[in-house]
Design an enzyme around this catalytic site. Sequence first.
Site, PDB file in Angstrom:
ATOM      1  NE  ARG A  25     -21.078  58.728  -4.883  1.00 52.35           N
ATOM      2  CZ  ARG A  25     -20.421  59.240  -3.653  1.00 52.35           C
ATOM      3  NH1 ARG A  25     -19.543  58.393  -3.176  1.00 52.35           N
ATOM      4  NH2 ARG A  25     -20.409  60.712  -3.486  1.00 52.35           N
ATOM      5  CG  ASP A  80     -25.263  51.162  -1.368  1.00 49.53           C
ATOM      6  OD1 ASP A  80     -26.630  50.841  -1.391  1.00 49.53           O
ATOM      7  OD2 ASP A  80     -24.965  51.876  -0.468  1.00 49.53           O
ATOM      8  CG  HIS A  81     -20.050  49.288  -3.331  1.00 47.45           C
ATOM      9  ND1 HIS A  81     -20.057  50.639  -3.707  1.00 47.45           N
ATOM     10  CD2 HIS A  81     -20.063  49.587  -1.836  1.00 47.45           C
ATOM     11  CE1 HIS A  81     -19.916  51.556  -2.907  1.00 47.45           C
ATOM     12  NE2 HIS A  81     -19.778  50.812  -1.604  1.00 47.45           N
ATOM     13  CD  GLU A 141     -26.615  52.858   5.004  1.00 51.42           C
ATOM     14  OE1 GLU A 141     -26.197  53.408   4.031  1.00 51.42           O
ATOM     15  OE2 GLU A 141     -26.242  51.809   5.498  1.00 51.42           O
ATOM     16  CG  HIS A 146     -26.096  55.652   1.305  1.00 54.00           C
ATOM     17  ND1 HIS A 146     -25.152  55.913   1.748  1.00 54.00           N
ATOM     18  CD2 HIS A 146     -27.047  56.449   1.332  1.00 54.00           C
ATOM     19  CE1 HIS A 146     -24.963  56.967   1.931  1.00 54.00           C
ATOM     20  NE2 HIS A 146     -26.413  57.833   1.871  1.00 54.00           N
ATOM     21  CB  THR A 198     -20.870  56.957   5.249  1.00 50.21           C
ATOM     22  OG1 THR A 198     -21.960  56.538   4.279  1.00 50.21           O
ATOM     23  CG2 THR A 198     -21.553  57.825   6.435  1.00 50.21           C
ATOM     24  CG  HIS A 202     -18.161  52.747   7.052  1.00 53.82           C
ATOM     25  ND1 HIS A 202     -17.265  53.033   6.684  1.00 53.82           N
ATOM     26  CD2 HIS A 202     -19.321  53.298   6.233  1.00 53.82           C
ATOM     27  CE1 HIS A 202     -17.151  53.557   5.704  1.00 53.82           C
ATOM     28  NE2 HIS A 202     -18.235  53.944   5.379  1.00 53.82           N
ATOM     29  CG  ASN A 218     -24.430  48.939   1.421  1.00 59.70           C
ATOM     30  OD1 ASN A 218     -24.488  48.920   0.525  1.00 59.70           O
ATOM     31  ND2 ASN A 218     -24.550  49.749   2.356  1.00 59.70           N
ATOM     32  CD  GLU A 270     -25.130  50.683  10.700  1.00 61.52           C
ATOM     33  OE1 GLU A 270     -26.313  50.731  10.400  1.00 61.52           O
ATOM     34  OE2 GLU A 270     -24.328  50.485   9.884  1.00 61.52           O
ATOM     35  NE  ARG A 312     -22.843  57.792  -1.044  1.00 61.84           N
ATOM     36  CZ  ARG A 312     -22.211  58.663  -0.283  1.00 61.84           C
ATOM     37  NH1 ARG A 312     -22.547  59.930  -0.473  1.00 61.84           N
ATOM     38  NH2 ARG A 312     -21.618  58.231   0.745  1.00 61.84           N
ATOM     39  N   GLY A 362     -20.886  46.060   3.432  1.00 62.79           N
ATOM     40  CA  GLY A 362     -21.171  45.978   1.940  1.00 62.79           C
ATOM     41  C   GLY A 362     -19.746  45.853   1.376  1.00 62.79           C
TER      42      GLY A 362
HETATM   43  N1  PXP Z   1     -23.605  51.262   7.495  1.00 66.68           N
HETATM   44  C1  PXP Z   1     -23.577  52.514   7.265  1.00 66.68           C
HETATM   45  C2  PXP Z   1     -24.663  53.573   8.064  1.00 66.68           C
HETATM   46  C3  PXP Z   1     -23.210  52.909   6.066  1.00 66.68           C
HETATM   47  O1  PXP Z   1     -23.316  54.276   5.513  1.00 66.68           O
HETATM   48  C4  PXP Z   1     -22.384  51.974   5.318  1.00 66.68           C
HETATM   49  C5  PXP Z   1     -21.741  52.608   3.995  1.00 66.68           C
HETATM   50  O2  PXP Z   1     -22.745  52.756   3.236  1.00 66.68           O
HETATM   51  C6  PXP Z   1     -22.359  50.701   5.824  1.00 66.68           C
HETATM   52  C7  PXP Z   1     -22.810  50.340   6.931  1.00 66.68           C
HETATM   53  C8  PXP Z   1     -21.459  49.637   5.093  1.00 66.68           C
HETATM   54  O3  PXP Z   1     -20.114  49.936   5.124  1.00 66.68           O
HETATM   55  P1  PXP Z   1     -19.211  49.057   4.122  1.00 66.68           P
HETATM   56  O4  PXP Z   1     -19.719  49.290   2.623  1.00 66.68           O
HETATM   57  O5  PXP Z   1     -17.718  49.740   4.460  1.00 66.68           O
HETATM   58  O6  PXP Z   1     -19.178  47.766   4.888  1.00 66.68           O
END
Ligand code: PXP
Length: 249
Positions: free
Chosen positions: A54, A14-15, A75, A48, A106, A199, A12, A156, A50, A221
Amino acid sequence: MSSAPHLRLGINIDHVATIRNARGGPHPDPLRAAHMAARAGADGITLHLREDRRHIRDEDLEKFIAQVELPINLELAATEEMLDIALRHPTHAVCIVPEKREERTTEGGLDVARLHNSIAPMVRKLSTAGRRVSLFIEPDPIQLAVAEAMGAQVVELHTGAYAEAALDGKAEEAQTIVEKLAEAARIGTARGLEVHAGHGLTFDNVKPIAAIPELVELNIGHFIIGEAIFIGLEAAFARMRQLMDEARA
Ligand code: PXP
């Protein structure tokens, strides 16, 4: 001796976009991170999108679809806007997640049993459009039964509670949750669902989850992107030092 099947790793990114957005420019580019993930052996890229944009933005999604060689897992929240976006953007998979505007991340699984009437039509429309639909749920037999009945191909399992217990040093609680996750993975697989998890996973807590044999994929992520700051920081410092020194040579 046969070895366990390959456990897929979805990264992931996103960050990377979170850091990019802090300055409003193009750097660091999440697309570059996705290409690096592919070279490092990732099996998929998760984004993701959003409601408040963000981190990942609509234009990122377009670029990823056009340029990333790995399967993309999009996502999104169960809203009309997101359904419309998912239908217009052909990603490999779509994972429906709960989303609250004020949350940092989440906060739990989607209650597909309670939200059946809004989620079921979304699953149907996305499946008809050829998306592999995943539902992000708690490791609960009722949620698994409803996910199967809705026609989702993938679930998931939310590992956030496990990650928190492990972080707080609550070893027994963490172990109880691992057993729940393992049982949910068995039930889901027996129901014909492909079972993923994710997660809050980190170097310290991933192994008990990765050892659950029915799991097919982990999505990770925040920790990896955060850890990359430390693993990669020395090289970035040294490169800047070198460039400055070269300019004065
Ligand atoms: N799976 C889902 C469905 C998520 O929403 C997220 C966070 O966006 C992740 C996995 C990844 O989580 P993390 O960033 O804590 O590893």
